[in-house]
Write an enzyme that holds these catalytic residues in place. Structure first.
Site, PDB file in Angstrom:
ATOM      1  N   ARG A   1       0.850  -1.191   0.000  1.00  0.00           N
ATOM      2  CA  ARG A   1       0.000   0.000   0.000  1.00  0.00           C
ATOM      3  C   ARG A   1       0.885   1.240   0.000  1.00  0.00           C
ATOM      4  NH1 ARG A   1      -1.207   1.602   4.533  1.00  0.00           N
ATOM      5  NH2 ARG A   1      -2.114  -0.293   5.379  1.00  0.00           N
TER       6      ARG A   1
ATOM      7  N   TYR B   1     -16.616  16.177 -15.807  1.00  0.00           N
ATOM      8  CA  TYR B   1     -16.978  14.766 -15.778  1.00  0.00           C
ATOM      9  C   TYR B   1     -18.083  14.559 -14.735  1.00  0.00           C
ATOM     10  CZ  TYR B   1     -16.530   9.778 -15.089  1.00  0.00           C
ATOM     11  OH  TYR B   1     -16.789   8.447 -14.971  1.00  0.00           O
TER      12      TYR B   1
ATOM     13  N   ASP C   1      -7.579  18.829 -14.438  1.00  0.00           N
ATOM     14  CA  ASP C   1      -7.898  17.466 -14.853  1.00  0.00           C
ATOM     15  C   ASP C   1      -7.535  17.396 -16.339  1.00  0.00           C
ATOM     16  OD1 ASP C   1      -9.097  15.171 -15.894  1.00  0.00           O
ATOM     17  OD2 ASP C   1     -10.759  15.226 -14.482  1.00  0.00           O
TER      18      ASP C   1
ATOM     19  N   LYS D   1      -8.523   6.343 -19.319  1.00  0.00           N
ATOM     20  CA  LYS D   1      -8.823   6.870 -20.636  1.00  0.00           C
ATOM     21  C   LYS D   1      -7.582   6.823 -21.543  1.00  0.00           C
ATOM     22  CE  LYS D   1     -12.600   7.562 -18.348  1.00  0.00           C
ATOM     23  NZ  LYS D   1     -13.010   8.839 -17.782  1.00  0.00           N
TER      24      LYS D   1
HETATM   25  C1  LIG Z   1     -13.397   9.286 -16.449  1.00  0.00           C
HETATM   26  C2  LIG Z   1     -13.018  10.605 -15.947  1.00  0.00           C
HETATM   27  C3  LIG Z   1     -12.792  10.807 -14.586  1.00  0.00           C
HETATM   28  C4  LIG Z   1     -12.974   9.713 -13.556  1.00  0.00           C
HETATM   29  O1  LIG Z   1     -12.034   8.698 -13.720  1.00  0.00           O
HETATM   30  P1  LIG Z   1     -12.282   7.159 -13.336  1.00  0.00           P
HETATM   31  O2  LIG Z   1     -11.012   6.503 -13.739  1.00  0.00           O
HETATM   32  O3  LIG Z   1     -13.479   6.697 -14.092  1.00  0.00           O
HETATM   33  O4  LIG Z   1     -12.521   7.154 -11.853  1.00  0.00           O
HETATM   34  C5  LIG Z   1     -12.392  12.060 -14.179  1.00  0.00           C
HETATM   35  N1  LIG Z   1     -12.234  13.084 -15.057  1.00  0.00           N
HETATM   36  C6  LIG Z   1     -12.458  12.916 -16.374  1.00  0.00           C
HETATM   37  C7  LIG Z   1     -12.261  14.069 -17.297  1.00  0.00           C
HETATM   38  C8  LIG Z   1     -12.859  11.677 -16.867  1.00  0.00           C
HETATM   39  O5  LIG Z   1     -13.097  11.525 -18.175  1.00  0.00           O
END
Ligand SMILES: *Cc1c(COP(=O)(O)O)cnc(C)c1O
Length: 382
Positions: free
Chosen positions: A49, A103, A175, A200
């Site tokens: 961890r 998101y 982000d 992604k």
């Molecule tokens: C998918 C996404 C998230 C969340 O990520 P997860 O891996 O699904 O928890 C956050 N920000 C953006 C822009 C996303 O496309």
């Protein structure tokens, strides 16, 4: 090293024992000590961890790609965002300013879990620099940007907003899931922290759920690693390795996806059944000039509105190559209906105000042959 070289070489952690070019998967919870470590000595590995060699290899790559002091890998993008918010200190009575079409899961996390403990989130159109400056002047702990926003693909002026956040004493968090460090490096534009859903583009193959956060300073990195260890939403060794592998092809994947996205957006713009196309890579798109100035590309997400909302279901189920599925960023092209999928948790009135309507569809364009993608859209739209 230039971007295309760095994504490959930053991910190479040849094993000093065997010389293996691919980083080994250290599938171990604990590690044997050969001596009694001095008090406070955190070098070496003790428990996975806290740190794991495969995850460390990944975290070093991620830090290098963004030019940050330190990166931490998490079990999802939302776990990464949660850790970053915990880093901000006591949250009760504080304000967070956020892009108004982020998101959907980010809204759920903020409204359902952080608002009840006193963090007041203000959602605004962050492509409107003046509006953000006015909000910052009223005081805020941090500004959280998505660039481009999702699903409306609006583009914030990160340089201007970084300066405004600094004047207001607020941290800037970006982000960067959509553009990735291949196309945009927020730390070079004044951001303090970068968060990713590595599910992604970074992973790129729709085969894992993962997240990451990159810190500009070592001091913040040490605190983030403490949150990571204390809360424990870590990325496992196997998924860390999958992500390391995916990262090596980030540049070629995203370049091709972006080329296809441009072709798809140009095609949709000529379609009579399509009333509006949003893609910042198209000259004339409201975000085009701004993104061209700040980033080295426009990404591969395209949103469009169809004239007749009655046709939406037939389009979603009629595509043969675009898969009707949530998520984005993988080599496979996907088609999403934000109102019912990614943004279903947002209040209907708020969605309507933003323009996330029952006519809006979002494409994550993959690496397939462009002609095949266009023929697929053409037959589904017909
Ligand atoms: C998918 C996404 C998230 C969340 O990520 P997860 O891996 O699904 O928890 C956050 N920000 C953006 C822009 C996303 O496309």
């Amino acid at each position: 090293m230039r971007r295309e070289t760095l994504v490959v070489r930053a991910g190479l952690h040849s094993d000093p024992v065997t010389g293996a070019v691919s980083a080994p998967i250290h599938q171990s919870a604990t590690f044997v000590h050969t001596r009694l470590p001095p008090p406070g000595d955190n070098s070496g590995y003790a428990y996975s961890r806290t740190s794991n060699p495969t995850r460390t290899a990944l975290e070093k790559s991620l830090a290098a790609l963004d030019g940050g002091a330190r990166a931490c890998a998490f079990s999802s993008g939302l776990a990464a965002l949660d850790a970053v918010l915990r880093l901000l200190g006591p949250l009760a009575g504080k304000r967070l300013i956020v892009t108004e079409d982020p998101y959907g899961g980010t809204v759920r996390l903020l409204d359902k879990f952080f608002r009840p403990i006193g963090l007041d989130t203000v959602y605004i159109d962050t492509s409107d620099t003046g509006a953000v400056e006015r909000e910052l002047e009223r005081g805020a702990l941090a500004l959280l940007l998505e660039i481009p926003s999702n699903p409306l693909l609006r583009v914030a002026d990160v340089d201007a907003l970084a300066a405004a956040a600094k004047r207001a004493g607020a941290l800037l968090i970006v982000d960067n899931t959509f553009l990735t460090p291949h196309l945009f490096r927020p730390l070079e534009h004044g951001a303090d922290l970068v968060v990713y859903s590595a599910t992604k583009y970074l992973g790129g193959h729709n085969d894992l759920v993962a997240g990451a956060a990159v810190c500009r300073t070592e001091e913040m990195g040490t605190r983030l690693a403490l949150v990571q260890n204390a809360v424990g939403a870590v990325l496992g060794p196997m998924d860390s390795w999958l992500l390391l592998r995916g990262l090596k092809t980030l540049a070629v994947r995203l370049d091709r996806q972006q080329e296809n996205a441009r072709g798809v957006a140009e095609f949709l713009r000529r379609c009579p059944r399509v009333s509006r196309v949003r893609y910042p890579g198209l000259p004339g798109d409201p975000g085009h000039e701004r993104l061209r100035r700040q980033a080295s590309g426009f990404g591969a997400m395209v949103s469009f509105e169809v004239e007749d909302p009655e046709r939406v279901e037939a389009i979603l189920t009629g595509t043969k190559i675009f898969s009707f599925a949530e998520s984005l960023g993988g080599v496979e092209s996907l088609i999403t209906f934000p109102v019912r999928q990614t943004h279903a948790d947002i209040e209907p009135a708020e969605r309507e105000r933003l323009g996330i309507t029952d006519r809006l569809l979002r494409l994550s364009v993959g690496i397939e042959n462009l002609e095949d993608l266009l023929e697929d859209l053409e037959q589904a739209l017909a």
